[in-house]
Design an enzyme around this catalytic site. Sequence first.
Site, PDB file in Angstrom:
ATOM      1  N   THR A  71     -24.530  26.805 -11.831  1.00  0.00           N
ATOM      2  CA  THR A  71     -24.892  27.448 -10.573  1.00  0.00           C
ATOM      3  C   THR A  71     -26.040  26.677  -9.965  1.00  0.00           C
ATOM      4  OG1 THR A  71     -26.078  29.365  -9.664  1.00  0.00           O
ATOM      5  CG2 THR A  71     -26.168  29.075 -12.028  1.00  0.00           C
ATOM      6  N   CYS A  90     -23.635  25.108  -3.277  1.00  0.00           N
ATOM      7  CA  CYS A  90     -23.296  26.311  -4.031  1.00  0.00           C
ATOM      8  C   CYS A  90     -21.988  25.990  -4.723  1.00  0.00           C
ATOM      9  CB  CYS A  90     -23.152  27.515  -3.102  1.00  0.00           C
ATOM     10  SG  CYS A  90     -22.643  29.027  -3.958  1.00  0.00           S
TER      11      CYS A  90
END
Length: 240
Positions: A83, A196
């Site tokens: 992430t 992202c």
Amino acid sequence: MKTIGVLGGMSTASTLQYYELLCSLTTARLGGLHSPRLLIRSVDFGLVAHLQNQGAWGVLGQMLAERAEELERGGAEMIVLATNTMHKVVPRMMRDVTIPLIHIADATAAHILAGGFSHPGLIGTKFTMEDRFYLDRLRAEGLQPIVPEAADRDVIHTVIFEELCRHDVRQGSRADFIKVAERLKQMGADCLILGCTEVGLLLNPDNTPLPVFDTTQIHCEAALDAALSELKQSLTIELK
């Protein structure tokens, strides 16, 4: 091959991409039926997202620190935090861990610089686009990142959490993201960071006006480079 510890679940959509990419990249490099040595520790993203919205980053840092320590005890020889956003808590997460972290922003910056670019547009969660933990990391490497305007940041953040993290890929949102990329180009961006790990579900090199740097792809390649480094050295010694 070293064992890669993947700290994932943030979201499951992106962690699935990590697993698939690490497997396909390993097969491409080693051939045959080869697959990577992985340990995956997945967390409850519902709880993580709630704590993010509450600004409870200290709690999140402690939570991921415990999971990272579990990966090390399980035999992982490096950690990949699957992430972008949660790299915000990396200093706490890695404080008591002795194995190295493959940092997603560092790997991405290296690719951008190697490509001869300097002004990357950054698309990610509002935490990533607005907080300093990610932007400063890019600036430390000599890059000058550009973030979307506030209205675009709101749209991007909402789509990520309400759609992409739920495996919901909508063509309308894809069109919105493409428009954001076009506006970033008008603002002076010379390339685009998919900052992202879910954004690659919407954007790719074929539908954006700028060269694309997909952090998920780059991160997996960097992890595999590290995992295979000793294998490459041993093969070189044997050939000599």
